[in-house]
Scaffold this active site. Structure first.
Site, short mmCIF file in Angstrom:
data_model
loop_
_atom_site.label_atom_id
_atom_site.label_comp_id
_atom_site.label_asym_id
_atom_site.label_seq_id
_atom_site.Cartn_x
_atom_site.Cartn_y
_atom_site.Cartn_z
N LYS A 25 0.82 -1.20 0.00
CA LYS A 25 0.00 0.00 0.00
C LYS A 25 0.86 1.26 0.00
CE LYS A 25 -1.64 0.61 3.78
NZ LYS A 25 -2.25 0.75 5.11
N THR A 26 1.85 1.28 0.88
CA THR A 26 2.71 2.46 0.97
C THR A 26 3.41 2.71 -0.35
OG1 THR A 26 3.07 1.85 3.26
CG2 THR A 26 4.47 3.57 2.37
N GLU B 87 -4.76 4.59 5.91
CA GLU B 87 -5.48 4.03 7.06
C GLU B 87 -6.86 4.66 7.21
OE1 GLU B 87 -4.08 1.54 8.32
OE2 GLU B 87 -1.91 1.82 8.49
#
Length: 738
Positions: free
Chosen positions: A36-37, A220
């Site tokens: 994701k990052t 998040e």
DNA sequence: CCCTGCTAATCCACG
DNA sequence: ATTAGCAGGG
């Protein structure tokens, strides 16, 4: 890791889709370990390559550490910085620093942490003349927090709560809020609330920021609350360029207002949103991923999602049930030590637990073996009295309206301005219609005071002006703090105080704080207010000092977003995970399951889950036994060790808690549970007449401890005026009829 | 006014 | 087990 020139290489198809969806609303559903990052980072890089100004991009992360990493990776990709990356709190603080003047408040406001906030609420309780035992400040603060989470003003809260306790809470909210404004302070909730209010109510401000920021990314997303969601929605409104990333299976902050329903809201608010699912896991071994997936599949309210991996099975996930917590700690410490001996990096080993208190046995065991470790979060450096004192001093120098800080430092170190003096000064301040801090800076105001107090007040006044001059000199935060420690005589006072307490290194924490200030001066300009804002907003993760390789200890919550080669999770016991409070507060335990899932999916190669039959809590040993969650991991690639027949209480938790008041347990002394009310001493109350073999007859003065608790204590005044505290179970007392 | 020693209360996660 | 709050002596 990241390619220098080709932003799309090293990405899989799903990730590429997320990166290429540059404009408009995008929802990235990203399971644990799916890169994701990397995806967000590449997306930012892509935006910049497409001509979006870095400063027009706002990326919100969960911790400052994640922000730092993201900033660095973007810089490596595109060779330039300037992207706004930070936490919600950080962004709002800098926003308010700039925009507060619009509503007549100074940008040099104080940021109150939980402790400050509670101190303020205590003052409110005093002002309202409430009984702090009956109406506890913590409870009031919690009630206020619930309103704040719902973006309700004190007026709205009052309107909605006209009766009884709620009406009192609403009055407390109003007074609390007024006090915050008067002190020009914001608590953590306020940072977001004030920012959103400014954006919604002031078109000038809104247009300014909407023009400034064209693309917003939120990491998040499952842990954002409605206010945070409204904030990013407003900021990104003109172009609708809002990209949110998250995983509902990792939603673990509902207790602080996070709303996983944000996902549905997002899809309702942006029907045209592109949805990208990242399901390929690059982190964990197949065995680890399998066990974690089977666990989370037990949650009913979730969008089914399948994480896939091409990684080999790896070593089996181990579930080990120990007899007690010290055995558990010893085994974990041994495992860590062995792994390090065999060449593992200490930094790649982590121990997770549900509550901070569980770290102690593990710490002791690691210490005994000489294994270096660091506790992330937990007992906080910034909560130390001397650090808080120093911060309060600095804060008040930066914001003279800050009454909470002022009251902390006014007589610290003692300078003859105790309670009586403060009361007199407060009376004069009220008479003149000025605040206490303002009054104290005015040497002409002390005429009517008794000689001793007058002298003390004058000396204090002089000190304030001296410090002011020092601050004006502008030699940086560290130099000023050092000067302050001398001028206020804090150093000398603390030295004697600490030596009396037997401290070996009284200036350890102060020294560390000064080092921190020095680093700040060197890298970020040395402005006191900015420094204070920065340190107030550090997360547990950011606060942890990295001094060499060490095993990492932290709560499951803190572990979110991190990954390690080896993960040991201790205390997977019933009543710890799920935690008792989760059941008592009638919260569903799906969040507790997600919490374990988050912890499990942090592991790359090795995952060990530990439980104990007996665990000491509150200084007492209680039976806990392995959590029912451990049964949900399945058998594939999972090895189990230890007691095959867990001592588990078959009754629903609520009943167990009510019957035993949580302190006792059903297994160590089954008779206590079964014959409950029939127990010979069950009828014992304050005032009961009792008989003791050695002391004779007497009267029960107090009873402490839970109804059926093992350690229930009674204080008895025996005839002949002898007072004794006895442990009921061992006292051999008999109840006399009266 | 300040400090000491004691009793009583608290104990889930966090910015 | 730890800590905040309080009474009582210096």
């Amino acid at each position: 890791m990241d390619s220098q020139d080709a932003p799309l290489s090293h990405l899989n198809d799903e990730q590429r889709a997320a990166v290429l969806a540059l404009h408009g609303p995008v929802l990235v559903v990203a399971g644990a370990g799916t890169g994701k990052t990397r995806t967000i980072t590449h997306r930012i890089a892509m935006l910049i390559r497409e001509g979006v100004a870095p400063s027009a991009i706002l990326a919100v992360t969960f911790t400052n550490k994640a922000a730092r990493e993201m900033r660095e990776r973007v810089e490596r990709l595109v060779g330039r910085g300037g992207v706004r990356v930070g936490t919600f709190h950080g962004f709002c603080a800098s926003f308010l620093r700039e925009e507060f003047p619009v509503i007549g408040r100074s940008g040099d406001f104080s940021i109150y942490d939980e402790g400050d906030s509670l101190a303020l609420m205590k003052k409110v309780v005093e002002e309202l003349k409430l009984d702090p035992a009956q109406t506890r400040p913590v409870d009031l603060r919690r009630a206020v927090g619930r309103w704040k989470d719902r973006f309700m003003t004190p007026a709205e809260a009052a309107q909605a709560s006209t009766f009884g306790q709620h009406a009192i809470e609403a009055r407390a909210y109003a007074l609390y809020d007024a006090n915050l404004v008067a002190a020009n302070a914001c608590d953590f909730d306020d940072l977001m609330i004030q920012a959103l209010r400014l954006l919604l109510d002031h078109e000038v401000v809104r247009l300014r920021w909407q023009k400034r920021i064209s693309h917003v990314l939120v990491d998040e997303f499952q842990d954002t609350n409605p206010i945070q969601y409204a904030l990013v929605r407003t900021l990104s409104a003109p172009g609708g360029n809002l990209c949110v990333t998250g995983d509902q299976d990792q939603s673990i902050y509902s207790w602080r207002g996070a709303d996983p329903g944000n996902f549905d809201n997002f899809l309702n608010d942006y029907p045209s949103a592109r949805i990208v699912k990242l399901e390929r896991n690059y982190r964990s071994s197949a065995n680890i991923l399998g066990a974690a997936s089977r666990l989370i599949a037990h949650n009913k309210r979730r969008i089914a999602k399948t994480l896939r991996t091409q990684a080999p099975a790896g070593e089996a996930v181990r579930v080990v049930v120990f007899n007690d917590d010290s055995e558990e700690a010893a085994a974990v410490a041994d495992a860590a030590q062995t792994a390090i001996r065999e060449g593992a990096q200490p930094d790649e080993i982590a121990v997770f637990y549900r509550t901070n208190s569980l770290s102690l046995p593990v710490e002791r065991a690691l210490l005994a073996r000489g294994v270096r470790y660091r506790v992330v979060g937990g007992l906080e450096f910034f909560a130390r009295a001397e650090v808080k004192d120093l911060i309060a001093w600095l804060r008040w120098m930066s914001n003279r309206q800050d009454t909470v800080s002022f009251e902390r430092i006014m007589n610290t170190p003692p300078r003859g301005l105790g309670d009586a003096a403060v009361e007199r000064l407060e009376a004069i301040a009220a008479e003149r219609g000025v605040s206490l801090p303002v009054l104290c800076a005015d040497a002409t105001a002390f005429g009517s005071l008794p000689e001793r107090t007058r002298k003390a007040a004058l000396a204090f006044c002089k000190l304030i002006h001296q410090l002011e001059t020092e601050l004006q000199a502008g030699r940086g935060v560290r130099a000023f703090a050092e000067e302050l420690l001398e001028l206020t005589a804090y150093s000398a006072w603390w030295a004697t105080k600490a030596s009396k307490a037997g401290s070996l290194d009284p200036f350890g924490n102060i020294g560390q704080f000064l080092t921190l200030a020095g680093e700040y001066d060197g890298t970020r300009g040395g402005r006191l207010a900015d420094f204070l804002a920065e340190i107030s907003l550090l997360t547990d993760l950011d606060r942890t000092v990295d001094d060499g390789p060490a095993v990492n200890l932290m709560t499951l919550h803190t572990s979110k977003g991190l990954e390690f080669d080896q993960v040991y999770i201790v205390g997977v016991d019933q009543s710890i995970l799920p935690h008792v409070w989760a059941e008592l507060e009638d919260r569903d335990d799906e969040e507790e399951r997600r919490l374990l899932h988050v912890g499990m999916t942090r592991a790359r190669q090795r995952l060990v889950l530990c439980a104990a039959q007996l665990r000491s809590r509150f200084g007492q040993t209680t039976v806990t036994g392995p959590s029912a969650l451990l049964d949900e991991l399945g058998r594939d690639g999972v090895e189990r060790f230890g007691d095959e027949s867990p001592r588990r209480d078959p009754r629903p938790f609520k009943q167990r808690w009510r019957d035993n008041s949580g302190d006792d347990n059903w297994a160590s002394d089954a008779s206590q549970c079964d014959d409950g009310e029939d127990h010979p001493l069950a009828a014992l109350r304050e005032g009961s007449r009792v008989f003791h073999q050695d002391f004779g007859a007497g009267e029960v003065l107090t009873v402490r401890g839970h109804q059926m608790g093992l350690e229930r204590k009674v204080v008895v005044l025996f005839d002949g005026n002898q007072r004794r505290t006895l442990i009921l179970r061992h006292s051999g007392l008999t109840l006399l009829d009266t």
